[in-house]
Write a protein that holds these residues in place. Structure first.
Motif, PDB file in Angstrom:
ATOM      1  N   ASP A  71       0.825  -1.212   0.000  1.00  0.00           N
ATOM      2  CA  ASP A  71       0.000   0.000   0.000  1.00  0.00           C
ATOM      3  C   ASP A  71       0.856   1.259   0.000  1.00  0.00           C
ATOM      4  N   THR A  72       2.031   1.199   0.609  1.00  0.00           N
ATOM      5  CA  THR A  72       2.942   2.348   0.552  1.00  0.00           C
ATOM      6  C   THR A  72       3.349   2.614  -0.892  1.00  0.00           C
ATOM      7  N   GLU A  73       3.651   1.546  -1.626  1.00  0.00           N
ATOM      8  CA  GLU A  73       3.970   1.690  -3.049  1.00  0.00           C
ATOM      9  C   GLU A  73       2.767   2.269  -3.803  1.00  0.00           C
ATOM     10  N   ARG A  74       1.573   1.819  -3.454  1.00  0.00           N
ATOM     11  CA  ARG A  74       0.370   2.330  -4.120  1.00  0.00           C
ATOM     12  C   ARG A  74       0.189   3.830  -3.875  1.00  0.00           C
ATOM     13  N   GLN A  75       0.433   4.253  -2.640  1.00  0.00           N
ATOM     14  CA  GLN A  75       0.252   5.664  -2.313  1.00  0.00           C
ATOM     15  C   GLN A  75       1.212   6.556  -3.097  1.00  0.00           C
ATOM     16  N   TYR A  76       2.402   6.041  -3.387  1.00  0.00           N
ATOM     17  CA  TYR A  76       3.376   6.832  -4.155  1.00  0.00           C
ATOM     18  C   TYR A  76       3.158   6.707  -5.659  1.00  0.00           C
ATOM     19  N   TYR A  77       2.330   5.757  -6.058  1.00  0.00           N
ATOM     20  CA  TYR A  77       2.148   5.459  -7.482  1.00  0.00           C
ATOM     21  C   TYR A  77       1.617   6.670  -8.252  1.00  0.00           C
ATOM     22  N   THR A  78       0.691   7.396  -7.642  1.00  0.00           N
ATOM     23  CA  THR A  78       0.063   8.522  -8.334  1.00  0.00           C
ATOM     24  C   THR A  78       0.781   9.853  -8.105  1.00  0.00           C
ATOM     25  N   LYS A  79       1.839   9.843  -7.326  1.00  0.00           N
ATOM     26  CA  LYS A  79       2.555  11.093  -7.047  1.00  0.00           C
ATOM     27  C   LYS A  79       3.528  11.420  -8.175  1.00  0.00           C
ATOM     28  N   SER A  80       3.669  12.700  -8.439  1.00  0.00           N
ATOM     29  CA  SER A  80       4.606  13.118  -9.486  1.00  0.00           C
ATOM     30  C   SER A  80       6.044  12.947  -9.026  1.00  0.00           C
ATOM     31  N   ARG A  81       6.263  13.049  -7.714  1.00  0.00           N
ATOM     32  CA  ARG A  81       7.610  12.837  -7.156  1.00  0.00           C
ATOM     33  C   ARG A  81       7.536  11.706  -6.131  1.00  0.00           C
ATOM     34  N   ARG A  82       8.512  10.843  -6.178  1.00  0.00           N
ATOM     35  CA  ARG A  82       8.516   9.675  -5.288  1.00  0.00           C
ATOM     36  C   ARG A  82       9.583   9.787  -4.201  1.00  0.00           C
ATOM     37  N   SER A  83      10.074  10.994  -3.983  1.00  0.00           N
ATOM     38  CA  SER A  83      11.072  11.176  -2.934  1.00  0.00           C
ATOM     39  C   SER A  83      10.431  10.871  -1.585  1.00  0.00           C
ATOM     40  N   GLY A  84      11.102  10.109  -0.784  1.00  0.00           N
ATOM     41  CA  GLY A  84      10.594   9.722   0.527  1.00  0.00           C
ATOM     42  C   GLY A  84      10.070   8.311   0.583  1.00  0.00           C
TER      43      GLY A  84
END
Length: 569
Positions: free
Chosen positions: A443-456
């Protein structure tokens, strides 16, 4: 000494004269400056008496002198006794109407906690256990914050305010002691500093009144906004265990002041005597029984079997517990587990259904938990707990028979759902920690999936391993190791420190590396670590001292200057 003996006995004639003196005092304070007033109103006897005193005093002034606004604030915790809540809401409507008709500068406001801070969001969403004396998480969120937000806004707009309250010394010896302490810091007659809110002072007109004097005043002076004080008297009488509310009492006779109106979920008291008495004294209130049953379920002395062994941040903290005469070092119970939180939701929704079915017509739409609260609980489960099976809508449908309509934009949009959760459960089998870790990682990967930046993302994935990669036994053993190591450091026992660190190493390389890391710097660091409970306590004490200093300085300067100007005139 009982609280009733903390104030002097007065005759009825003396009380009448005191009411007249208070009328003049209120008028003088009201006209003294342009500082707006805020009256705290709960609908109970004390706040009703204060509001009535102020109202009658201001009403005697000419219309051209009623220029200063008076805000009347009431806080609905959303878990109030339904009977009292209905009474308060009705009285606020009458206050608003009467103030408009009588051209009074009085404006009522019904406040409530933010939906992110409600009782059910705390218990069902975040998994907090029911409040206890040592973990009283509800009072600030439900009662203090809403009123403080309003008062701060008044201060922000006007620079300062006077808070008018119905607190009395006769309520308890503790209250009397606290009020006497504040009296020594008064910067003007009757105006005490507010230790929590700088630039505000507290005015307590009936601080020296007894319970019977409050009732005598309410029953002999007509309510100016049209409510019936006799109905209020009846409500108090119905909430007393003996169904009596005598005006003249001795120290052994219970009065209506002993009935406690408040949150029906409150576990800070042994039982909800007022709600129980209401039901026992009036057969028409039998429909409230489900509330007592749910509160009884909440008020369980030991709920460890339904709670996590870790705190909400994933750490394991140990404490010493007296178990059958022996000291046992165990993990501090954390939040309710997923299963327990879901069960609480089912119980609450079922109770709401039952109440609505049996309640009289005026209470048919009673709401125990708002849709906004359910939306916030769903968000916490999905985004903070990574429980992407999204069980809340399913539970809502199962219990109420209705479809849950979430007002949060995009709340139902997700790449993961119940099917994926079931597949993960099959793969992980009986290993609950493995299931939790996999769910968090995915789910952490899913939450970052739609972000333009994946820093963090890397640090967030690392947190998943920090909190969920060990089994229950391994996590608790590791906490014991840290505790033993901290004690050894405190004792300065270097041999024990090496024994603990080297004994925990798994290879010779790790032994060498561990020995090199045990430095004097680390020993000092470990020794000076403070617990999570100590830090907030220290910060609160510092803040209170700062607020107190600022308040007394501001008030003394302001009112000293105004008093000098008044004397010169």
């Amino acid at each position: 000494m009982t609280s009733q003996l903390l104030v002097k006995n007065r005759t009825t004639t003396e009380l009448v004269q005191d009411a007249k003196d208070l009328t003049q005092e209120i008028q003088k304070l009201y006209r003294f400056d342009e500082i707006p007033w805020v009256i705290g109103y709960s609908g109970g006897k004390d706040s009703t008496a204060v509001l009535q005193l102020v109202w009658n005093a201001i009403a005697e002034l000419p219309p051209n002198q009623r220029t200063k606004k008076i805000d009347v604030i009431t806080t609905d915790t959303l878990v109030e006794n339904p009977i009292v809540s209905a009474w308060v809401r009705s009285s606020l409507k009458q206050i608003e109407k009467a103030a408009r008709e009588q051209e009074m500068p009085i404006i009522p406001h019904l406040l409530q906690p933010e939906y992110t801070e409600t009782f059910w969001v705390g218990l069902i969403g975040k998994g907090y256990p029911p409040p206890r004396g040592k973990f009283r998480w509800c009072t600030e969120r439900l009662k203090i914050n809403p009123s403080n937000r309003f008062i701060r806004n008044v201060i922000r707009n006007h620079g300062e305010t006077v808070l008018v309250l119905g607190t009395r010394k006769a309520e308890s010896s503790k209250r009397a002691y606290r009020m006497k302490q504040l009296e020594t810091q008064r910067v003007r007659d009757r105006l005490s500093p507010n230790m929590n809110l700088p630039n505000s002072l507290v005015y307590t007109p009936i601080e020296d009144w007894r319970n019977d004097e409050v009732w005598l005043y309410l029953n002999q002076w007509q309510n100016p906004w049209g409510c019936s004080n006799k109905d209020l008297f009846t409500m108090y009488r119905g909430a007393s265990t003996d169904n009596e509310c005598p005006l003249v009492v001795d120290t052994s006779t219970p009065t209506c002041g002993n009935s406690r109106f408040g949150c029906w979920v409150c576990t800070l008291v042994s039982q909800d005597k007022s709600l129980t008495a209401m039901i026992q004294n009036d057969e028409q209130k039998d429909w409230l029984y489900p509330l007592l049953n749910l509160r009884a379920d909440l008020d369980v002395e030991d709920s460890r079997d339904r709670r996590d062994f870790r705190r909400r941040n994933g750490s394991v903290q140990l404490y010493e517990r007296n178990l059958d005469g022996k000291i046992s070092v165990e993990p501090i119970p954390g939040p309710f587990t997923k299963k327990a939180r879901e069960n609480w939701l089912r119980k609450l929704l079922a109770t709401q259904n039952q109440i609505r079915c049996n309640a009289p017509p005026e209470f048919k739409d009673i709401t125990l938990i708002a849709l906004e609260e359910l939306s916030e609980i769903r968000r916490i489960w999905l985004e903070e707990r990574h429980e992407f099976d999204d069980s809340l809508p399913k539970i809502y449908k199962e219990v109420t028979g209705e479809t849950f309509e979430d007002s949060r934009p995009g709340a139902g949009d997700s790449l993961l759902g119940a099917d994926e959760w079931s597949t993960l459960e099959e793969l992980c089998g009986e290993d609950a920690m493995h299931l939790e870790l996999m769910a968090k990682l995915i789910d952490t990967e899913r939450q970052y999936y739609t972000k333009s930046r994946r820093s963090g993302i890397l640090s967030d994935l690392e947190k998943c391993f920090d909190t969920s990669s060990r089994s229950r036994k391994e996590a608790i053993d590791n906490a014991h190791l840290k505790r033993d190591l901290k004690e050894a450091v405190g004792d300065g026992n270097v041999a024990a420190i090496k024994q603990l660190t080297i004994g925990n190493a798994q290879s010779q390389d790790e032994v060498t590396e561990t020995e090199e890391k045990v430095t004097a710097t680390e020993l000092l660091t470990i020794e000076n670590v403070q617990s999570q409970d100590e830090v907030p306590k220290m910060e609160e004490e510092e803040q209170e001292n700062i607020s107190s200093t600022e308040l007394s300085g501001w008030g003394a300067f302001k009112y000293a200057a105004q008093s000098e100007a008044t004397e010169e005139e």
